[in-house]
Design a protein around this motif. Structure first.
Motif, PDB file in Angstrom:
ATOM      1  N   ARG A 385     103.142 135.137 104.826  1.00  0.00           N
ATOM      2  CA  ARG A 385     101.984 134.500 104.229  1.00  0.00           C
ATOM      3  C   ARG A 385     102.246 133.057 103.844  1.00  0.00           C
ATOM      4  O   ARG A 385     101.413 132.187 104.025  1.00  0.00           O
ATOM      5  N   TYR A 388     103.615 130.624 107.413  1.00  0.00           N
ATOM      6  CA  TYR A 388     103.131 131.335 108.577  1.00  0.00           C
ATOM      7  C   TYR A 388     103.711 130.786 109.880  1.00  0.00           C
ATOM      8  O   TYR A 388     104.173 131.542 110.733  1.00  0.00           O
ATOM      9  N   SER A 494      98.051 127.327 116.824  1.00  0.00           N
ATOM     10  CA  SER A 494      96.663 127.707 117.075  1.00  0.00           C
ATOM     11  C   SER A 494      96.204 128.620 115.955  1.00  0.00           C
ATOM     12  O   SER A 494      96.872 129.588 115.604  1.00  0.00           O
ATOM     13  N   HIS A 495      95.077 128.265 115.357  1.00  0.00           N
ATOM     14  CA  HIS A 495      94.591 128.963 114.169  1.00  0.00           C
ATOM     15  C   HIS A 495      93.238 129.593 114.425  1.00  0.00           C
ATOM     16  O   HIS A 495      92.382 128.998 115.072  1.00  0.00           O
ATOM     17  N   PRO A 496      93.045 130.797 113.908  1.00  0.00           N
ATOM     18  CA  PRO A 496      91.777 131.479 114.132  1.00  0.00           C
ATOM     19  C   PRO A 496      90.704 131.057 113.133  1.00  0.00           C
ATOM     20  O   PRO A 496      90.983 130.922 111.946  1.00  0.00           O
ATOM     21  N   PHE A 497      89.494 130.839 113.653  1.00  0.00           N
ATOM     22  CA  PHE A 497      88.363 130.533 112.777  1.00  0.00           C
ATOM     23  C   PHE A 497      87.121 131.263 113.261  1.00  0.00           C
ATOM     24  O   PHE A 497      86.862 131.320 114.461  1.00  0.00           O
ATOM     25  N   THR A 498      86.396 131.805 112.299  1.00  0.00           N
ATOM     26  CA  THR A 498      85.181 132.543 112.619  1.00  0.00           C
ATOM     27  C   THR A 498      84.062 131.576 112.963  1.00  0.00           C
ATOM     28  O   THR A 498      83.875 130.571 112.274  1.00  0.00           O
ATOM     29  N   THR A 563      83.208 126.596 109.848  1.00  0.00           N
ATOM     30  CA  THR A 563      83.278 126.167 108.455  1.00  0.00           C
ATOM     31  C   THR A 563      84.684 126.482 107.961  1.00  0.00           C
ATOM     32  O   THR A 563      85.068 127.640 107.916  1.00  0.00           O
ATOM     33  N   ILE A 564      85.404 125.456 107.611  1.00  0.00           N
ATOM     34  CA  ILE A 564      86.835 125.645 107.362  1.00  0.00           C
ATOM     35  C   ILE A 564      87.236 125.116 105.992  1.00  0.00           C
ATOM     36  O   ILE A 564      86.864 124.009 105.598  1.00  0.00           O
ATOM     37  N   ARG A 565      87.998 125.928 105.302  1.00  0.00           N
ATOM     38  CA  ARG A 565      88.532 125.522 104.008  1.00  0.00           C
ATOM     39  C   ARG A 565      89.935 124.965 104.224  1.00  0.00           C
ATOM     40  O   ARG A 565      90.796 125.652 104.765  1.00  0.00           O
ATOM     41  N   ASP A 568      96.464 124.377 103.829  1.00  0.00           N
ATOM     42  CA  ASP A 568      97.830 123.899 103.929  1.00  0.00           C
ATOM     43  C   ASP A 568      97.974 123.483 105.379  1.00  0.00           C
ATOM     44  O   ASP A 568      97.119 123.797 106.178  1.00  0.00           O
ATOM     45  N   PHE A 570      97.855 122.947 108.963  1.00  0.00           N
ATOM     46  CA  PHE A 570      96.872 122.587 109.983  1.00  0.00           C
ATOM     47  C   PHE A 570      95.519 122.200 109.391  1.00  0.00           C
ATOM     48  O   PHE A 570      94.944 121.179 109.739  1.00  0.00           O
ATOM     49  N   THR A 571      94.995 123.045 108.504  1.00  0.00           N
ATOM     50  CA  THR A 571      93.654 122.788 107.986  1.00  0.00           C
ATOM     51  C   THR A 571      93.626 121.518 107.135  1.00  0.00           C
ATOM     52  O   THR A 571      92.624 120.807 107.110  1.00  0.00           O
ATOM     53  N   PHE A 746      90.081 137.592 106.925  1.00  0.00           N
ATOM     54  CA  PHE A 746      90.611 136.283 107.278  1.00  0.00           C
ATOM     55  C   PHE A 746      92.131 136.280 107.151  1.00  0.00           C
ATOM     56  O   PHE A 746      92.769 135.263 107.239  1.00  0.00           O
ATOM     57  N   ASN A 747      92.675 137.425 106.897  1.00  0.00           N
ATOM     58  CA  ASN A 747      94.118 137.529 106.685  1.00  0.00           C
ATOM     59  C   ASN A 747      94.613 138.780 107.369  1.00  0.00           C
ATOM     60  O   ASN A 747      94.014 139.826 107.211  1.00  0.00           O
TER      61      ASN A 747
END
Ligand SMILES: Cc1cc2nc3c(=O)[nH]c(=O)nc-3n(C[C@H](O)[C@H](O)[C@H](O)COP(=O)(O)OP(=O)(O)OC[C@H]3O[C@@H](n4cnc5c(N)ncnc54)[C@H](O)[C@@H]3O)c2cc1C
Ligand SMILES: NC(=O)c1ccc[n+]([C@@H]2O[C@H](COP(=O)([O-])OP(=O)(O)OC[C@H]3O[C@@H](n4cnc5c(N)ncnc54)[C@H](OP(=O)(O)O)[C@@H]3O)[C@@H](O)[C@H]2O)c1
Ligand SMILES: *[C@@H]1O[C@H](CO)[C@@H](O)[C@H](O)[C@H]1NC(C)=O
Ligand SMILES: *[C@@H]1O[C@H](CO)[C@@H](O)[C@H](O)[C@H]1NC(C)=O
Ligand SMILES: *[C@@H]1O[C@H](CO)[C@@H](O)[C@H](O)[C@H]1NC(C)=O
Ligand SMILES: *[C@@H]1O[C@H](CO)[C@@H](O)[C@H](O)[C@H]1NC(C)=O
Length: 748
Positions: A385, A388, A494-498, A563-565, A568, A570-571, A746-747
């Motif tokens: 966590r 990552y 590479s990061h997952p986003f809905t 919509t991304i928060r 840390d 990458f984001t 999301f986790n």
């Protein structure tokens, strides 16, 4: 290290000794005896050796002894089959065996006078060198026969038990598949028009239809299954949150994992019945046991590897079959890996004991076991966590290491076990290929996807707007995409986003949405009503309006909106790139992944979401309000911290859906500013302060649904989804059997 190789070499004759098939046992037993007994070889011109190989093809004493052993104990067919094979082997050295008739001259009386070998004369280390023809005693022959039989039995059973791991999961997957089919059938049955014959006048009241629907035994069973098995966490109530370093799966997952552990334990503990004293391979019972345990755990562990790979990849075909999500298979992935690692360690321990005896405390861990143990220990919760990316890179490197070291470890068995490793490699290649295909399917010129990134400081939200006109696969609600930034930062991540929502070319988030008058219900866009903020726009802060204008101008037709928060890594880099001005970044889009849940088949839908979890209701909105949807009531309860995020989302991202009569939105602002701006919101949006009472919300929704199907969808912080899950379980307990729980995590 050196000792490791010595030991390995010591093991090879045991390991690779070809164990004959049962129809060769008789001949094989004679050969086993005479490959251990030593004969005088000085009458041979070259070579000084014992056992298998060239000298055994021409050492007359040995050949005579072997032939006599065969004559005494074996049938002519067994003998001929064995000799023919051995003759074949001798041809390798350009030698041939003499005909069997050379022992015709021995009478049975002669046989009686020959020396009869006993067990201690063929027990390693062998000290006697025979200058004469000898025959085994009946006892020794049977020991040799039993030795082969036991070894053959064990080898077969190891493989069978290794394969049982696959059978187990086939059964699990089939159960998943059939429960999916059953749910489909129940849904069909539950439809009153399917089985209810000509309703009379008073029958048509909703209550009666509902009570009729509820009386099916399958439905009662299904409700019980949901109530006690598939929805609740195994114990306590935390499913998404962790307890200490552990995440607790749902009961049904725990039962699956528990059964798997039990089956592994049992299959590694049974079927050692052939252990006996006087085994010609390993005289001591303890050694045999160690050897067999080592082999069993080794084979079962190796067989499990393919499962670990199958459950760990992104493009897991089983997900499509069973409908279980990535998080479920990720749980299976972890547990199979843990079991396989424990087995690998047991394998190493058993070998150590076998070679050095029980008193030896030093452990011989071979590299494959070490690599597996390392993967497990580097996958602990805090690392997974907290760091990552580090976790992921270590995971990949170590997995490659496991395959490579494993490959060399099992190589010595003449490829007998390499078959277990190929699936891992194929699964991996398959996954990588499908990933490339997904990237290409989104945009053949994958390097050329230019996304617009905006960031709003007051809402602390990054929005990524990606044109998708090049994509072969149309965006679907509830799916997510992996995003790589090709520009300058963290290309490999590479990061997952809905997907929050997609705009088609006709209805895009363009300025006209805000300038044209609102369309009336039943006009050209019946599926979704547009919200016009004209009434309130004059109350907006200028920054908000600017932001809206900015975003709407930036959005090209047909684009995906994320919509991304910023958290840390990458984001945060995404945020920083758009800090001053909206940025245009090249992005690699891999997707879509995930499944669209059949939420539109439910009459009532409750979304219980927190923060960026609002992406889920947004993405389903169109489908819920479409013509073929059965949804009559759609309630969104959204906990949010930033007012600006709230305002933006309602005015822009909802795209007017709040005006639909079926939709109700309750927003809970948990960190209100002094500068209240709620006045700009449409009237249908209820605004509250503080956290929502999750239980109350779910109870209210269940009560209002009045025993019609209700879907409860949770997406948000772990505590919130856990609260929702618990509330759903309680409602199921109160007899609201038509509730289905969905969680978008999301986790993992
Ligand atoms: C299916 C899914 C959908 C998501 N949708 C959204 C969304 O719509 N909006 C949003 O703001 N966030 C979403 N997230 C979360 C988002 O992926 C993480 O916030 C992001 O990856 C964090 O990366 P980071 O480098 O900024 O932070 P890090 O500190 O590197 O990561 C923070 C945490 O995010 C998780 N994470 C990071 N990278 C990955 C990855 N490649 N795969 C899976 N988990 C990862 C890990 O648990 C990690 O501990 C979603 C996650 C998943 C799994
Ligand atoms: N692990 C990660 O790094 C990561 C990265 C991205 C996203 N996510 C996940 O994405 C989701 C949303 O993220 P976000 O940052 O947008 O969320 P957020 O801003 O923290 O918003 C969450 C909202 O839910 C409220 N809430 C939390 N627990 C609640 C509960 N038990 N009952 C009622 N309300 C509750 C919070 O209220 P308070 O203000 O009172 O807390 C807050 O208003 C979460 O699941 C988050 O964990 C995680
Ligand atoms: C082997 O046989 C030869 C003669 O055939 C004999 O001289 C020699 O001593 C024998 N060796 C042993 C170890 O018995
Ligand atoms: C071995 O093969 C040779 C040549 O084919 C043959 O002459 C000999 O009889 C065979 N021996 C046995 C025991 O079958
Ligand atoms: C503004 O709001 C009032 C009352 O809420 C409504 O009657 C009117 O139609 C709205 N005007 C527009 C342009 O939406
Ligand atoms: C909605 O319900 C009707 C009857 O109840 C059914 O025939 C129809 O298939 C349902 N639609 C969807 C999308 O499930």
């Amino acid at each position: 290290m050196q000792r490791f190789f010595v030991v390995l070499i010591l093991c090879i004759p045991f390991a690779s000794a070809k164990i004959p098939a049962p129809n060769e046992f008789c001949f094989g037993a004679c050969r086993l005896i005479f490959s251990t007994a030593q004969f005088n070889t000085t009458n041979l011109k070259t070579g000084e050796s014992w056992g298998y190989g060239a000298p055994a093809c021409r050492n007359e004493l040995q050949i005579h002894s072997l032939y006599l052993c065969n004559r005494q104990f074996c049938s002519p067919e067994e003998r001929d089959r064995g000799l023919a094979k051995w003759n074949e082997t001798c041809r390798f050295w350009d030698l041939t065996l003499p005909p069997f008739s050379i022992v015709d001259s021995y009478t049975n009386e002669d046989l009686g006078h020959l020396h009869h070998l006993e067990l201690d004369e063929v027990t390693w280390p062998v000290t006697i060198i025979w200058n004469e023809v000898v025959v085994p005693s009946e006892h020794l022959f049977h020991l040799a026969l039993n030795t082969l039989d036991a070894a053959h039995f064990e080898r077969r059973i190891h493989k069978l038990y290794g394969a049982s791991m696959y059978y187990f999961w086939v059964v699990v997957i089939l159960l998943g598949l059939s429960s999916r089919c059953a749910r489909f059938l129940i849904n069909l049955k539950g439809r009153p028009d399917v089985w209810q014959p000509l309703p009379t006048q008073e029958d048509t009241t909703p209550e009666i239809i509902h009570s009729r629907r509820g009386c099916s035994i399958f439905e009662t069973l299904y409700t019980l299954l949901k109530r006690y098995m598939s929805v609740p966490a195994t114990f306590g109530y935390t499913r998404s949150q962790n307890i200490w370093w552990c995440t607790i799966p749902t009961r049904i997952q725990s039962i699956t994992i528990g059964s798997f552990i039990i089956i592994n334990t049992v299959l590694c503990s049974i079927s050692y019945r052939v252990v006996f004293t006087g085994n010609l391979y390993w005289p001591e019972v303890a050694t045999q046991l160690c050897r067999y345990i080592a082999d069993r755990t080794g084979v079962v562990s190796t067989a499990n590897l393919a499962l670990i790979w199958a459950f760990g990849i992104r493009n897991n075909t089983l997900m499509w079959l069973t409908g279980w999500d990535f998080a479920t298979y990720n749980n299976f992935h972890r547990w199979v890996a843990r079991v396989a690692t424990v087995e690998a360690i047991l394998h190493s321990v058993a070998y150590t004991i076998m070679i050095f005896g029980v008193w030896r405390v030093e452990l011989m861990l071979d590299q494959a076991t070490l690599a597996m143990a390392a993967i497990c220990s580097f996958s602990v919760y805090p690392l997974r966590r907290g760091l990552y990316e580090t976790f992921l890179q270590l995971h990949i490197v170590l997995s490659i290491l496991v395959i490579v070291t494993m490959w060399y470890h099992v190589e010595i068995f003449n490829g007998e076990y390499n078959g277990y490793l190929w699936p891992c490699i194929f699964i991996w290649i398959f996954d990588r290929l499908v990933r490339i295909l997904r990237v290409l399917s989104f945009n053949l010129k994958f390097w050329n996807t230019k996304a617009t990134v905006t960031f709003d400081l007051t809402s602390n939200i990054v929005r990524v707007i990606v044109p998708y006109s090049t994509s072969f696969i149309q965006p679907l609600p509830g799916t997510f995409y992996y995003i790589n930034a090709l520009n300058d930062f963290r290309i490999w991540e590479s990061h997952p986003f809905t997907l929050s929502y997609s705009t088609s070319s006709q209805e895009d988030i363009s300025l006209d949405t805000y300038s044209t008058p609102p369309s009336s219900p039943g006009s050209n866009t019946p599926s979704r009503l547009r919200f016009s903020p004209q009434n309130s726009s004059n109350q907006k802060s200028s920054s908000e309006l600017d932001n809206l204008l900015d975003r709407s101008q930036l959005a090209p037709p047909s684009s995906l909106v994320f919509t991304i928060r910023p958290y840390d890594g990458f984001t945060v880099q995404l945020r920083d790139s758009a800090l001053a001005n909206p940025a245009t970044l090249r992005m690699l889009i891999e997707g879509p992944y995930g499944e669209t849940q059949p939420l539109h088949t439910f009459e009532n839908v409750l979304f219980m979401v927190g923060g960026t979890g609002i992406a889920i209701p947004l993405s389903y909105m169109d489908k819920q309000l479409a013509e073929d949807s059965n949804t009559t009531s759609l309630h969104i309860v959204w906990a949010v911290r930033e007012q600006q995020f709230l305002a933006d989302t309602i005015t822009t991202d909802f795209r007017g859906a709040v005006e639909d009569k079926r939709v109700s939105v309750a927003v809970f602002v948990t960190q209100p500013d002094k500068d209240e701006q709620f006045s700009c919101l449409p009237k249908m949006v209820e605004v509250h302060h503080g956290r929502p009472n999750v239980y109350g919300v779910v109870e209210e929704a269940a009560r209002r649904s009045c025993h019609t199907p209700l879907a409860v969808v949770a997406c948000g912080p772990g505590q919130m989804t856990d609260d929702t899950r618990k509330a759903v379980v309680q409602m199921l307990g109160k007899g609201y059997g038509k509730i289905e729980y969905f969680e978008e995590s999301f986790n993992w």
